[in-house]
Each structure stands twice: as C-alpha cells, then as structure tokens.
Design a protein around this motif. Structure first.
Motif, PDB file in Angstrom:
ATOM      1  N   UNK A   1     -16.397 -10.417  16.716  1.00  0.00           N
ATOM      2  CA  UNK A   1     -16.021 -11.610  17.486  1.00  0.00           C
ATOM      3  C   UNK A   1     -16.496 -11.495  18.920  1.00  0.00           C
ATOM      4  N   UNK A   2     -17.313 -10.484  19.185  1.00  0.00           N
ATOM      5  CA  UNK A   2     -17.622 -10.145  20.567  1.00  0.00           C
ATOM      6  C   UNK A   2     -18.704 -11.019  21.174  1.00  0.00           C
TER       7      UNK A   2
ATOM      8  N   UNK B   1     -16.686  -5.778  16.449  1.00  0.00           N
ATOM      9  CA  UNK B   1     -16.932  -5.944  17.875  1.00  0.00           C
ATOM     10  C   UNK B   1     -17.264  -4.589  18.496  1.00  0.00           C
TER      11      UNK B   1
ATOM     12  N   UNK C   1      -2.821  -8.675  22.930  1.00  0.00           N
ATOM     13  CA  UNK C   1      -3.388  -9.933  23.383  1.00  0.00           C
ATOM     14  C   UNK C   1      -3.489  -9.964  24.901  1.00  0.00           C
ATOM     15  N   UNK C   2      -4.593 -10.459  25.387  1.00  0.00           N
ATOM     16  CA  UNK C   2      -4.782 -10.546  26.824  1.00  0.00           C
ATOM     17  C   UNK C   2      -6.251 -10.709  27.134  1.00  0.00           C
ATOM     18  N   UNK C   3      -6.557 -10.734  28.414  1.00  0.00           N
ATOM     19  CA  UNK C   3      -7.936 -10.991  28.821  1.00  0.00           C
ATOM     20  C   UNK C   3      -8.910  -9.962  28.258  1.00  0.00           C
TER      21      UNK C   3
ATOM     22  N   UNK D   1     -11.650 -16.481  31.576  1.00  0.00           N
ATOM     23  CA  UNK D   1     -13.102 -16.433  31.504  1.00  0.00           C
ATOM     24  C   UNK D   1     -13.733 -17.637  32.203  1.00  0.00           C
TER      25      UNK D   1
ATOM     26  N   UNK E   1      -8.095 -18.194  21.790  1.00  0.00           N
ATOM     27  CA  UNK E   1      -7.832 -16.825  22.253  1.00  0.00           C
ATOM     28  C   UNK E   1      -6.898 -16.821  23.463  1.00  0.00           C
ATOM     29  N   UNK E   2      -5.936 -15.878  23.513  1.00  0.00           N
ATOM     30  CA  UNK E   2      -5.051 -15.798  24.677  1.00  0.00           C
ATOM     31  C   UNK E   2      -5.862 -15.499  25.936  1.00  0.00           C
ATOM     32  N   UNK E   3      -5.384 -15.999  27.038  1.00  0.00           N
ATOM     33  CA  UNK E   3      -5.972 -15.722  28.360  1.00  0.00           C
ATOM     34  C   UNK E   3      -7.424 -16.166  28.472  1.00  0.00           C
TER      35      UNK E   3
ATOM     36  N   UNK F   1      -8.748  -8.004  25.526  1.00  0.00           N
ATOM     37  CA  UNK F   1      -8.995  -8.162  24.086  1.00  0.00           C
ATOM     38  C   UNK F   1      -9.809  -9.423  23.824  1.00  0.00           C
ATOM     39  N   UNK F   2      -9.548 -10.472  24.571  1.00  0.00           N
ATOM     40  CA  UNK F   2     -10.301 -11.717  24.388  1.00  0.00           C
ATOM     41  C   UNK F   2     -11.766 -11.522  24.760  1.00  0.00           C
ATOM     42  N   UNK F   3     -12.010 -10.866  25.881  1.00  0.00           N
ATOM     43  CA  UNK F   3     -13.396 -10.635  26.302  1.00  0.00           C
ATOM     44  C   UNK F   3     -14.142  -9.746  25.311  1.00  0.00           C
ATOM     45  N   UNK F   4     -13.453  -8.716  24.805  1.00  0.00           N
ATOM     46  CA  UNK F   4     -14.109  -7.785  23.889  1.00  0.00           C
ATOM     47  C   UNK F   4     -14.176  -8.340  22.474  1.00  0.00           C
ATOM     48  N   UNK F   5     -13.439  -9.415  22.208  1.00  0.00           N
ATOM     49  CA  UNK F   5     -13.433  -9.965  20.865  1.00  0.00           C
ATOM     50  C   UNK F   5     -12.745  -9.049  19.875  1.00  0.00           C
ATOM     51  N   UNK F   6     -11.670  -8.402  20.302  1.00  0.00           N
ATOM     52  CA  UNK F   6     -10.948  -7.493  19.403  1.00  0.00           C
ATOM     53  C   UNK F   6      -9.743  -8.211  18.798  1.00  0.00           C
ATOM     54  N   UNK F   7      -9.470  -7.950  17.514  1.00  0.00           N
ATOM     55  CA  UNK F   7      -8.256  -8.512  16.914  1.00  0.00           C
ATOM     56  C   UNK F   7      -7.038  -8.015  17.699  1.00  0.00           C
TER      57      UNK F   7
ATOM     58  N   UNK G   1     -15.555  -1.524  27.510  1.00  0.00           N
ATOM     59  CA  UNK G   1     -16.631  -0.677  26.996  1.00  0.00           C
ATOM     60  C   UNK G   1     -16.292  -0.114  25.627  1.00  0.00           C
ATOM     61  N   UNK G   2     -15.256  -0.616  24.991  1.00  0.00           N
ATOM     62  CA  UNK G   2     -14.940  -0.225  23.617  1.00  0.00           C
ATOM     63  C   UNK G   2     -14.714   1.278  23.470  1.00  0.00           C
TER      64      UNK G   2
ATOM     65  N   UNK H   1     -23.221  -2.049  20.755  1.00  0.00           N
ATOM     66  CA  UNK H   1     -23.280  -1.203  21.946  1.00  0.00           C
ATOM     67  C   UNK H   1     -23.215   0.269  21.553  1.00  0.00           C
TER      68      UNK H   1
ATOM     69  N   UNK I   1     -17.847 -16.968  22.790  1.00  0.00           N
ATOM     70  CA  UNK I   1     -17.753 -16.008  23.899  1.00  0.00           C
ATOM     71  C   UNK I   1     -19.053 -15.916  24.675  1.00  0.00           C
TER      72      UNK I   1
END
Lengths: 329, 403
Positions: free
Chosen positions: A148-149, A127, B175-177, A216, A210-212, B179-185, B252-253, A131, A187
C-alpha cells in the motif's frame, strides 16, 4: 507544449539534476526532480508516436522485471518501455519463481544481483519490500508498486497527463476518490501532486480513508458530491473485488450509489474537468461507462500512453551513470 | 556453602531499604548483617542493586541475561511446545539452574488456543509461578472470566496481553501519520484500552489478580490508574521501547522497530513516562525476544514482531533515572522487587535474609548499543547505534559470582 511548473532557473548540468540511484517512491524527490522526469518523458511521447529511427540507447543492458504480485498492464508497460529503448527485458513472475518455495526476498534479490542485471523493476505485495531490495543490489531499482506504500511511475504518468491536458499542475484541484486506504496509487499521487502545488482532495467512506491523511497535505471528504465542486481533475481509484464483499463497503451497488462517477455527478466539477483512472476499471462500480469513454473528458487511454513514456524516461535516467553518459558518470 | 562476601564502599540501592552508602555482607548465599572471614570486594562507590527479575521473556538467552544483570526470568508460555504440560513446565523451570532461575508462566488455556482451561494447578506444582495468555488476547470473554476465576482459586496471577484481536486484525503498526505514509496495515491505539477495560472488569468481578504485561497507551494507563484506586488487584508493566520511542521510529521500514504491541504515538509515549513517574507502572521488563535475520530481514509487515531487550534494559532504565523520570530506588522496585512480587517469589531485595542475587553496576560506563555486537542470540534492537551509560560489573546469584 506546456512547460514544467517547477523548472529551476538554471539546470545544474549532469547527474546533479537527478541525484538518486533508485526510484523507490515519490517521497524524497524534490519538486524540480519530479518535473525533470516529466520533461524527460515528454520527449519520448513524440518518439513513440512517430516510430521513426528507434533510439536503442539501452542496447546491451539487461532489465529484469521481478513481479512478486500479479500485474498485466504495469508489467507490459515496463516491458515495452525497456524494449523500445533496446534493453534485453526478462520477466520474472512470482508464480514461477522460487519465492513460492520459501526463498526469502533478500536471497531472491541477491540472485538477481548476481545475474548482473543493469536495472531491476520490482512489484511486491508488502510495503517497503522494494526499498529492502534496493539496499542489497548494485544496480538501479524501480518500484512498480509495493504493498500500500508507493507506485511512483503511476504518479508520474498521472502528473504528466494532467500537465499536458490542463497546461499546469499548479493550483489544479484534483479529487482522488475510492479505496485510498489500500491504495499505493493514491499515496504516490498525493506526494507528487502536493509537491507540484496542486490542491488535492481525497474522498472515501471512512472505512477506506487512512487515518491522519490530512497530515499529507490533502483535504479529506466523505461526501463525493461536495468533493467534486469545482474540480479540475477527478481521479477514480479501483475498488478491489475483495473489498466489495461487505468488509469495507456493503455492496457494489451501494458503493456506486455513493461514490460511483456518473455524468450527473461529474457536472459538479468544472465543465472541462479531466477524468482519470489507473485501471483496470470496474465499469458500473466506481465509474460509469459513459464517463470512462467520454471523448473530451476521459484521459484514461492517454494515461496508458503516458505510462510507457514515463517508464522509458525513468529507465533512461536511472541507467545514465552506468552507461557513462556525459555529465552523469 | 558459598564463600562469604563483604562488599564495601558501595552505593546500595534497594526498593525496601532505600539508598545508603557502605557495606553489605553475604554468607551462605543470603544477605546477612555481618560475616566473618569474608572476601572483601571494594565497590569504589559503584551501585550495588538487587539483580534484575525479568518478567515475561520470550526465550532463554543466557549470554544476554548475564550481560544484562538478569538472574531470574518469568518465561512466557508461548514456547515450542507451549508451556501447558507439567513435564514441559518442570523442565523449563530447571534448565537454567544454578546461574539462571527460570520461573515459567504456564499457559492459561490449553495450547494457548483461548478455548479450554489449561491444567493450572498441575503446572503450578511443576513450578509455574503464574499463568498467562502469551502474545495473544483471549477473544472469548467467557473463557477469560473462567481463567481469572480459576486462577484466583489457585492464588495465581494471570499475565495478560492487551490488544483487542478484532481491531488488530493483520495490523503491524498503530494508526497514525507514520503508518499512513508507509502504507502499513495499522490498528487504532484504542485496541489496547478496549482489551484492558474488559479484563479489568472481569478481574474485579472475580477478585482475581491480573498483571498486564505491557501497557502502552494513555487510555490504558488511565484505566489501570482508576482500577488501582478502586482496589482492583492489578499491576502493569512496560518495556523501555515504549517509553523512549514512538511510531515515527518505524520510518524507513526498520523491522527492528516492529514490536508487539506496536510503537505508539508521541502522546502515548509521554503518557507512559507520566505513568512511570506517578507509580501506575509497576514493572519494567525487557520483553526479550531475540529474532535472527531470517525473521527480520524481510519487508516490515512480513517480519516477526519482537526486540532483543535484555542487555539494554538496565542502561536504558538508568538513563530514565538520570533524566529525572524516577529515582534509583523506584527503578530497583520496577526491575526487581515488583516483578518478583507478581511472580510470588522472594527476590529483588537486599534486606538481611534475602537471597543474595546482586549486581554491581557502573552507572556511568559509556557504551554504544550495536545490533552487530549485542551479547545473546540476536541483536534485533530498535536502539541500534544509541549511546548509553551503565554496565553490569559483577553479577551474583545466591551469593555465587557468575563468570
């Protein structure tokens, strides 16, 4: 032909209509910018079907497909899109690249840049990797999937498919079911479809949710049957083989029992609901063959066709500045 | 014998003596009541504080420590090679002298593998001041119980990392918004209190001494708070990053925000500030872990965890004091007195008789943190670009000024 949902009252002429150098994700795109890309793609569908005089507007341009992660259909789709537009398309596979020899991603990016590519298409297993490369190169970069991004062209082709088949995206109830946790397709689709004002439901067992995710703008469901009620579109995600072994779901047959899309289940959705899948499918696991091959309901092969058109549109739009297209330079 | 010093017109801050304005004398490397023929240093009202004792640095970085007012460090055992042999422990205990005193935290288990007890007594005689689990958690509860019991016999504190390895897996974020948005483990923040709960119970049962190097979650602080009330011999630390940043800084990683443990939610960050204010947190440390571009100019999940923190520790801490989260007196306890106590060393005080490890600080000097110009081996700071106040004007180790 259905029109765009969010076409602005007056299109600003030239590059201002899509002021982005790269396409690294759906995140950051305005609804009218997404609609613009869909409109552009519409034009290529007819051209691809008619196969008249080829439009080689990317002739002389070098397109590098740098795929650090295995892919067949996405790579093929980008290659065909580039070649239809007349670009010289070069594919770089991770298996045969110096990445395996320890070269860092940045060094690989600098190398591709030094070869004066005009557009780079990247798939990577981490991920944020696309960018990172986009920040280091001089030419436009297209994200073909990063970890997973995001997988923005998949979301665009899905949106285009829905818009053509359902007439609009606005207020469509779209159910995205499967391994949402590990899915970049989910996503990007969530971002695109919520931006275009669809009602998005995501459905997965808690181990793959996915949590939270509700932050989205989607509604999470554990129960697939409940999620399907009144759905306009059912988008099934691929369950990766490595997740089937017991770590996330106990077995494929138990997964099929709870989350497999059967004809019986599909009856809970609207009578004319559309069935989609980004492929490759696990027939008999997340989707039954008689659903996947359903002549009226399944849009799965149409998605593949839309994929080429959407990628042609993205390649065209992103290279307009370097090609000096009037109003974009 | 070093020359005698007379600091005058100083705002003297000390965890033990409190705050006072006036003079401080140094002779023969120690704080004294008065000294004859001393060289006079006019402090012009600047802060005079015990130099920083930085507990749990990942590497030796003299330029960064010098700029950050740090004269003693507790060195983490996960070096290459691991600090589990007396020769290696002794060497690291001596290489910094005389300017920098390194107090090795020896590995609690051989090779930090979490299976066999390391030679704690031999390493202690070679200069180790504590034993630790390094960056990892000991997964086997039986091993951790024996580590605590054996260290208790030797009077050594066990410095532990608190993240349940099974819950963490390959996670690089909380875990949280974000990490979910960025798709990070991502792993649940629960991985921390789960680990802390076990280690606190084992510590209590063994009557051992435990220092939790970094506590970063509301539930973790609650457990530590309750254990302290019960009389468990536990202390805990934190770095400024977890007090000032939450997980949305990862957007922005930015790999400079990839930390271990990872940045937490805004609720946890506020809980950390509350724990700082109510005394639950004992130690403020830099967690100094410089990483060059070869380890940071990578996709987020592939980058190494860790931040360069030595130079920014003091200005960020002063900022917390300025914002009213704690007094300067307590700040000095967190930066110097308490970490010294965890390591069992006589330092971090300006009382007569104490070793003259002193820093003169202009708490108002403005500067901007810049990753490109940060002193030290690497500038991987999550605070890149942040304007701060506070600079070390002069630094003394044992009464001798460091150039």
């Amino acid at each position: 032909m259905p029109s765009s949902d969010h076409r602005p009252a007056s299109l600003i002429p030239g590059g201002a209509v899509f002021p982005h150098r790269h396409l690294t994700g759906i995140e950051g795109l305005q609804p009218h910018e997404i609609a613009f890309l869909l409109d552009e793609a519409e034009g290529w569908i007819a051209a691809n079907r008619e196969r008249g005089t080829p439009d080689k507007r990317l002739a002389g341009l070098t397109q590098i497909n740098a795929f650090f992660e295995n892919s067949t259909r996405t790579l093929l789709s980008f290659e065909i899109a580039g070649k239809r537009l007349g670009a010289d398309v070069v594919n770089m596979h991770a298996a045969q690249s110096s990445v395996k020899k320890g070269e860092t991603l940045i060094d690989t990016a600098m190398t591709l840049n030094a070869m004066r590519a005009d557009v780079i298409v990247i798939r990577h297993m981490s991920s944020g990797a696309v960018r990172l490369i986009a920040d280091k190169v001089d030419c436009p970069v297209l994200n073909a999937g990063d970890g997973r991004h995001e997988h923005p062209t998949q979301a665009l082709l899905d949106a285009l498919t829905i818009r053509r088949r359902r007439g609009t995206i606005h207020n469509q109830r779209v159910v995205i079911c499967g391994d949402v946790l590990h899915s970049r397709v989910a996503r990007s689709n969530i971002l695109a479809l919520t931006a275009l004002a669809a009602e998005v439901r995501v459905c997965a067992p808690s181990t793959l949710m996915p949590p939270a995710i509700e932050r989205m703008g989607v509604t999470p469901f554990i129960d697939f049957d409940a999620a399907l009620e009144g759905a306009d579109v059912v988008m099934m995600l691929r369950l990766q083989t490595e997740r089937m072994a017991g770590g996330y779901v106990p077995s494929t047959r138990e997964y099929h029992l709870r989350y497999g899309l059967t004809l019986k289940r599909l009856a809970r959705a609207k009578a004319d609901a559309l069935v989609m899948h980004p492929g490759p499918m696990n027939r008999g696991v997340e989707i039954d063959s008689n659903v996947a091959d359903h002549a009226e309901r399944s849009a799965i092969t149409e998605q593949v066709e839309m994929g080429v058109a959407v990628r042609m549109a993205c390649l065209d739009v992103l290279t307009r500045r370097s090609r000096g297209v009037e109003g974009w330079a | 014998m070093s020359g005698a010093l007379h600091f005058r017109n100083a705002r003297i801050i000390c965890a033990e003596g409190g705050e006072r304005h006036g003079d401080l004398f140094v002779a023969d490397g120690r704080i004294v009541d008065s000294a004859r023929g001393a060289e006079t240093i006019d402090c012009r009202g600047a802060l005079l504080m015990p130099a920083i004792v930085d507990l749990g640095v990942a590497s030796i970085d003299r330029a960064a420590f010098r700029a950050g007012g740090i004269v003693r460090v507790g060195l983490m055992p996960d070096q290459s090679p691991v600090l589990d042999e007396p020769g290696i422990v002794q060497r690291s205990a001596l290489i910094g002298r005389p300017d920098l005193w390194i107090h090795p935290i020896a590995a609690a288990t051989r090779g930090l593998a979490g299976t066999d007890l390391a030679e704690m007594a031999i390493c202690a005689s070679a200069g180790a001041r504590a034993v630790g689990t390094g960056r990892g958690w000991i997964t086997d509860s039986g091993v951790m119980a024996r580590v605590l019991a054996y260290a208790r016999d030797l009077g050594l504190t066990v410095v532990a990392h608190s993240e349940d390895a099974g819950l963490v897996g390959d996670a690089v974020a909380t875990e949280g918004e974000t990490a979910t948005r960025l798709g990070l483990p991502a792993a649940p923040a629960l991985s921390e209190p789960l680990a802390i709960a076990r280690d606190l119970m084992l510590t209590e049962a063994a009557d051992a001494r435990l220092h939790l190097r970094q506590v970063t979650t509301a539930a973790g602080f609650e457990l530590v708070r309750a254990a302290k009330r019960r009389g468990v011999r536990v202390t805990c630390g934190i770095t400024p990053a977890h007090l000032l940043l939450s997980d949305n800084a990862m957007s922005d990683f930015r790999t400079f925000t990839r930390l271990s443990p990872p940045l937490r939610s805004e609720e946890d960050r506020r809980a950390a500030l509350a724990a700082l204010a109510d005394g639950t947190i004992d130690v403020l440390c830099s967690g100094h872990d410089p990483r060059g571009p070869e380890e940071k100019r990578l996709p987020f999940a592939d980058a190494s965890a860790g931040a360069a923190g030595a130079v920014t520790l003091l200005p960020l801490a002063l900022g917390l004091a300025r914002d009213g989260h704690l007094s300067l007196e307590r700040l000095s306890a967190l930066l110097s007195r308490n970490p010294a106590a965890v390591l069992g060393i006589d330092a971090g005080s300006l009382q007569p008789g104490a070793e003259a490890d002193i820093m003169l600080v202009d708490q108002n000097a403005p500067w901007q943190i810049s990753a490109d110009t940060l002193p030290g081996t690497a500038g991987n700071t999550p605070f890149d670009g942040l304007p701060v106040q506070g600079r070390v004007l002069r630094l003394f180790k044992g009464g001798r000024e460091l150039g």
